[in-house]
Design a protein around this motif. Sequence first.
Motif, PDB file in Angstrom:
ATOM      1  N   SER A 307       0.795  -1.310   0.217  1.00  0.00           N
ATOM      2  CA  SER A 307       0.083  -0.237   0.238  1.00  0.00           C
ATOM      3  C   SER A 307       1.224   1.350   0.145  1.00  0.00           C
ATOM      4  CB  SER A 307      -1.263  -0.107   0.927  1.00  0.00           C
ATOM      5  OG  SER A 307      -1.949  -1.062   0.962  1.00  0.00           O
ATOM      6  N   ILE A 308       2.319   1.044   0.513  1.00  0.00           N
ATOM      7  CA  ILE A 308       2.633   2.692   0.611  1.00  0.00           C
ATOM      8  C   ILE A 308       3.094   2.775  -0.525  1.00  0.00           C
ATOM      9  CG2 ILE A 308       4.515   3.552   1.533  1.00  0.00           C
ATOM     10  CD1 ILE A 308       4.016   1.549   4.104  1.00  0.00           C
ATOM     11  N   VAL A 309       4.025   1.456  -1.083  1.00  0.00           N
ATOM     12  CA  VAL A 309       4.307   1.693  -2.567  1.00  0.00           C
ATOM     13  C   VAL A 309       3.546   2.236  -3.603  1.00  0.00           C
ATOM     14  CG1 VAL A 309       5.327   0.328  -4.832  1.00  0.00           C
ATOM     15  CG2 VAL A 309       6.064   0.171  -1.845  1.00  0.00           C
ATOM     16  N   ARG A 310       2.076   1.804  -3.704  1.00  0.00           N
ATOM     17  CA  ARG A 310       1.271   1.989  -4.404  1.00  0.00           C
ATOM     18  C   ARG A 310       1.231   4.103  -3.886  1.00  0.00           C
ATOM     19  NH1 ARG A 310      -1.848  -2.152  -2.794  1.00  0.00           N
ATOM     20  NH2 ARG A 310      -3.363  -1.154  -1.379  1.00  0.00           N
ATOM     21  N   ALA A 311       1.310   4.007  -2.645  1.00  0.00           N
ATOM     22  CA  ALA A 311       1.245   5.560  -2.726  1.00  0.00           C
ATOM     23  C   ALA A 311       1.891   6.454  -2.963  1.00  0.00           C
ATOM     24  CB  ALA A 311       0.663   5.951  -1.246  1.00  0.00           C
ATOM     25  N   ALA A 475      -4.879  17.615   0.328  1.00  0.00           N
ATOM     26  CA  ALA A 475      -3.984  17.959   0.564  1.00  0.00           C
ATOM     27  C   ALA A 475      -2.874  17.974   0.832  1.00  0.00           C
ATOM     28  CB  ALA A 475      -4.214  16.383   1.531  1.00  0.00           C
ATOM     29  N   GLN A 476      -2.382  17.957  -0.749  1.00  0.00           N
ATOM     30  CA  GLN A 476      -1.111  18.800  -1.294  1.00  0.00           C
ATOM     31  C   GLN A 476      -1.264  20.410  -0.993  1.00  0.00           C
ATOM     32  OE1 GLN A 476      -0.681  16.411  -5.046  1.00  0.00           O
ATOM     33  NE2 GLN A 476       0.777  14.914  -3.562  1.00  0.00           N
ATOM     34  N   GLU A 477      -2.028  20.660  -1.670  1.00  0.00           N
ATOM     35  CA  GLU A 477      -2.776  22.474  -1.880  1.00  0.00           C
ATOM     36  C   GLU A 477      -2.633  23.149  -0.814  1.00  0.00           C
ATOM     37  OE1 GLU A 477      -5.516  23.401  -4.643  1.00  0.00           O
ATOM     38  OE2 GLU A 477      -7.616  22.923  -3.147  1.00  0.00           O
ATOM     39  N   CYS A 478      -3.650  22.163   0.605  1.00  0.00           N
ATOM     40  CA  CYS A 478      -3.434  22.885   1.192  1.00  0.00           C
ATOM     41  C   CYS A 478      -2.160  22.151   2.457  1.00  0.00           C
ATOM     42  CB  CYS A 478      -4.969  22.213   2.254  1.00  0.00           C
ATOM     43  SG  CYS A 478      -6.528  22.474   1.240  1.00  0.00           S
ATOM     44  N   GLY A 479      -1.475  21.732   2.339  1.00  0.00           N
ATOM     45  CA  GLY A 479      -0.676  21.812   3.487  1.00  0.00           C
ATOM     46  C   GLY A 479      -0.157  20.357   4.211  1.00  0.00           C
ATOM     47  N   LEU A 480      -1.157  19.655   3.731  1.00  0.00           N
ATOM     48  CA  LEU A 480      -1.417  18.399   5.036  1.00  0.00           C
ATOM     49  C   LEU A 480      -0.362  17.544   4.623  1.00  0.00           C
ATOM     50  CD1 LEU A 480      -2.648  17.244   7.147  1.00  0.00           C
ATOM     51  CD2 LEU A 480      -4.026  16.299   5.491  1.00  0.00           C
ATOM     52  N   VAL A 481      -0.427  17.089   3.196  1.00  0.00           N
ATOM     53  CA  VAL A 481       0.946  16.467   2.881  1.00  0.00           C
ATOM     54  C   VAL A 481       2.369  16.926   2.942  1.00  0.00           C
ATOM     55  CG1 VAL A 481       2.493  15.853   1.200  1.00  0.00           C
ATOM     56  CG2 VAL A 481      -0.108  15.408   0.686  1.00  0.00           C
ATOM     57  N   ALA A 482       2.743  18.379   3.246  1.00  0.00           N
ATOM     58  CA  ALA A 482       4.031  18.619   3.981  1.00  0.00           C
ATOM     59  C   ALA A 482       4.259  18.651   5.035  1.00  0.00           C
ATOM     60  CB  ALA A 482       4.600  20.116   3.670  1.00  0.00           C
ATOM     61  N   HIS A 483       2.836  18.620   5.776  1.00  0.00           N
ATOM     62  CA  HIS A 483       2.526  18.971   7.385  1.00  0.00           C
ATOM     63  C   HIS A 483       3.001  17.266   7.875  1.00  0.00           C
ATOM     64  CE1 HIS A 483       2.263  19.910  12.064  1.00  0.00           C
ATOM     65  NE2 HIS A 483       0.571  18.522  11.420  1.00  0.00           N
ATOM     66  N   MET A 484       2.416  16.085   7.460  1.00  0.00           N
ATOM     67  CA  MET A 484       2.559  14.850   7.804  1.00  0.00           C
ATOM     68  C   MET A 484       3.210  14.013   6.815  1.00  0.00           C
ATOM     69  SD  MET A 484      -1.515  13.471   7.162  1.00  0.00           S
ATOM     70  CE  MET A 484      -0.965  11.903   7.800  1.00  0.00           C
ATOM     71  N   GLU A 486       5.233  12.530   3.309  1.00  0.00           N
ATOM     72  CA  GLU A 486       5.055  11.937   1.894  1.00  0.00           C
ATOM     73  C   GLU A 486       4.859  10.582   2.322  1.00  0.00           C
ATOM     74  OE1 GLU A 486       3.966  12.589  -1.006  1.00  0.00           O
ATOM     75  OE2 GLU A 486       5.107  14.253  -1.222  1.00  0.00           O
ATOM     76  N   LYS A 487       5.790  10.052   3.653  1.00  0.00           N
ATOM     77  CA  LYS A 487       5.507   8.869   3.447  1.00  0.00           C
ATOM     78  C   LYS A 487       4.175   8.759   4.246  1.00  0.00           C
ATOM     79  CE  LYS A 487       8.142   4.274   5.551  1.00  0.00           C
ATOM     80  NZ  LYS A 487       9.747   3.731   5.480  1.00  0.00           N
ATOM     81  N   ALA A 488       4.169   9.278   5.653  1.00  0.00           N
ATOM     82  CA  ALA A 488       2.436   9.082   6.279  1.00  0.00           C
ATOM     83  C   ALA A 488       1.575   9.237   5.260  1.00  0.00           C
ATOM     84  CB  ALA A 488       3.130   9.677   7.317  1.00  0.00           C
ATOM     85  N   PHE A 489       1.586  10.630   5.503  1.00  0.00           N
ATOM     86  CA  PHE A 489       0.291  10.590   3.739  1.00  0.00           C
ATOM     87  C   PHE A 489       0.335   9.255   3.172  1.00  0.00           C
ATOM     88  CE2 PHE A 489      -2.395  12.257   0.849  1.00  0.00           C
ATOM     89  CZ  PHE A 489      -3.223  12.613   1.455  1.00  0.00           C
ATOM     90  N   GLY A 490       1.374   8.858   2.454  1.00  0.00           N
ATOM     91  CA  GLY A 490       0.986   7.993   2.141  1.00  0.00           C
ATOM     92  C   GLY A 490       0.014   6.286   2.498  1.00  0.00           C
ATOM     93  N   LYS A 491       1.024   6.015   3.148  1.00  0.00           N
ATOM     94  CA  LYS A 491       0.135   5.144   4.646  1.00  0.00           C
ATOM     95  C   LYS A 491      -1.498   5.499   4.678  1.00  0.00           C
ATOM     96  CE  LYS A 491       1.146   2.295   8.363  1.00  0.00           C
ATOM     97  NZ  LYS A 491       2.263   2.688  10.014  1.00  0.00           N
ATOM     98  N   THR A 502     -11.572  10.571   7.904  1.00  0.00           N
ATOM     99  CA  THR A 502     -11.231  11.562   9.098  1.00  0.00           C
ATOM    100  C   THR A 502      -9.742  11.246   9.153  1.00  0.00           C
ATOM    101  OG1 THR A 502     -12.426   9.326   9.869  1.00  0.00           O
ATOM    102  CG2 THR A 502     -10.939   9.707  11.373  1.00  0.00           C
ATOM    103  N   GLY A 503      -8.332  10.665   8.661  1.00  0.00           N
ATOM    104  CA  GLY A 503      -7.277  11.110   9.026  1.00  0.00           C
ATOM    105  C   GLY A 503      -6.974  12.505   9.111  1.00  0.00           C
ATOM    106  N   MET A 504      -7.745  12.777   7.502  1.00  0.00           N
ATOM    107  CA  MET A 504      -7.486  14.320   7.060  1.00  0.00           C
ATOM    108  C   MET A 504      -7.778  15.600   7.991  1.00  0.00           C
ATOM    109  SD  MET A 504      -7.937  13.956   2.931  1.00  0.00           S
ATOM    110  CE  MET A 504      -7.758  15.541   2.430  1.00  0.00           C
ATOM    111  N   LEU A 505      -8.885  15.336   8.691  1.00  0.00           N
ATOM    112  CA  LEU A 505      -9.218  16.394   9.624  1.00  0.00           C
ATOM    113  C   LEU A 505      -8.815  16.467  10.264  1.00  0.00           C
ATOM    114  CD1 LEU A 505     -13.081  15.909   8.170  1.00  0.00           C
ATOM    115  CD2 LEU A 505     -12.301  17.522   7.270  1.00  0.00           C
ATOM    116  N   ASN A 506      -8.118  14.436  11.156  1.00  0.00           N
ATOM    117  CA  ASN A 506      -7.961  14.950  12.306  1.00  0.00           C
ATOM    118  C   ASN A 506      -6.792  15.183  13.101  1.00  0.00           C
ATOM    119  OD1 ASN A 506     -10.547  14.601  13.517  1.00  0.00           O
ATOM    120  ND2 ASN A 506     -10.635  12.873  12.980  1.00  0.00           N
ATOM    121  N   ALA A 507      -5.724  15.113  12.087  1.00  0.00           N
ATOM    122  CA  ALA A 507      -3.971  15.148  11.571  1.00  0.00           C
ATOM    123  C   ALA A 507      -3.880  16.344  12.614  1.00  0.00           C
ATOM    124  CB  ALA A 507      -3.954  15.813   9.931  1.00  0.00           C
ATOM    125  N   ALA A 508      -3.391  15.483  13.394  1.00  0.00           N
ATOM    126  CA  ALA A 508      -2.009  16.045  14.303  1.00  0.00           C
ATOM    127  C   ALA A 508      -1.224  17.589  14.491  1.00  0.00           C
ATOM    128  CB  ALA A 508      -1.005  14.902  15.355  1.00  0.00           C
TER     129      ALA A 508
END
Length: 551
Positions: A307-311, A475-484, A486-491, A502-508
Amino acid sequence: MTAPHPTGGTMLSLARIAPGYNPRRYFDQRKHDELVASFRLRGMLQPILLRPAQDAGDTYTIVAGGRRYRAAIEAFGPEGEVPVIIREMTDQEALEAAIDENDNRDDASETEQADAAVRVLAACQNDRAEAGRRLGWSRAKLDRRLALAGLSDAVKNALDQRRIKVGHAELLAAVPADKQDKALETILGAGLDIGKTRDLLMRITQDLSTACFDKTECTACPFNSASQRALFETHVDDGHCTNPTCFQLKTETVENARLEEQQHTAAAAQTDHHGADLEDDDEQDDGTDEARAPADRDDLSGGGAPSIVRAAIASNPASPGGSAKTTARTSGPSVTAKSIATRTTDLREATWRTALARGLAHNAAHAHTAILVAAMTGTLSQIKASTLTARAGLLINSAFPDLAFNAKIEAIRALSGPQAETVQSAIGAAYAMDVQSFGHVADLARACCVDLRHGWKVDRPFLERYTKDELKFIAQECGLVAHMGEKAFGKLLASKKTDLVTGMLNAARFDWAGRLPSAMTLDGKYGPPPIIAAPEAILPHTETRVSELAA
């Protein structure tokens, strides 16, 4: 002309009586003419119920007897006297008395009762049990009338005038509001009876047994025919959805998710095949792949690694283990800001209309500008007649809707400055909601510096509109991918769509407030959170001045 005086009761000049709230929506002209003739012959036998007017010295407001008052004005003139009963009553008591009197009429309209039920329910803080008690209605009757309150004005008027029957109205109540007027035109134009209308609606309903989506939300949906059967005698067959647009949207969402999963599965298969080829060719490579291979094997050795590889492949076509050729062969249509915005048109336009309406409602100067521009461009007439007339009693006074036109002129002239600004703001807000061109809404929003952030932010319903690839773009344009990372968001991206949202809305430590995806902005560009400047250091003499002002 002086009215014949009945025996007993208090007589009062019609000039001292003002119309009050009347639940009636439709007055039969033939019955009105008969009542006028009766008054001229025998006088008014049944007194009008009044209460002292709140804003005038020796005048009184009608609680019950609006139809008699109209007939008496025509029969006797404004100087005529009629029998009255005067009582001190609160606004709520007057409302309930007016509704009760209207409800007991032989020709009481179902839509009049529906509108009255809405008023009483609001006064009861949406407590249906209390509203039913005050109205003297069963819960079933209250629920039926509230369901009819959602009818369009055109359908309500057709029912009041008996151009359609209650059965027609009950069937139309199950149709989305934006489709009711068109359905009404078909019914009236073709002269359809209730049975044929039901057959017509059955042709556009969707069989819920064939739905491929989760029907949990459908259980209590007002467009579920099972809900309609519980309310009305006339309804379509059980197990059907009468909102084809919603049914189609949910179906497309599931189908897109299914297609997306198939694409990811194909990408994983291509990745595994490509990895095997790399192992066969390791000895022939120049060493670069040998240096890279251990890292690849480490990534693939962990649980859930495919799954990580696919992401990773989806986010970076040039990443190790995924060639450009493989990506081109397995990816779906490219996701762009424009493609997402196209799928968000309805939400974006409705949200901006609401934001502009709120902005104009709270800024009389901006509302004044909007009204002048609308008038000078010939678009002011696009405000629906019902939008403002339905609120006239609240904006000006309760008697305003029933006043003669010249009396309405005087009522407007008598408004205080703040009251006039409130009415003007309401007109501006109505224009924002009703003007046909969204381009006008956008131009006004820019001119009035309306900020969508004040009333809207990314939430679950917004994110659930999109496919996983589109969610990744957001998620990329709003900065969530950079915040989390690449690897964590890919998972996270490899999980189910519900878990992804749910994970996008509740990201730490990530706050969505103030972030406007490009799909929701007027210029199609991402809107970052506004930068709040740090407060400047306060010099000693400034502190003294502030202290003096505070004192």
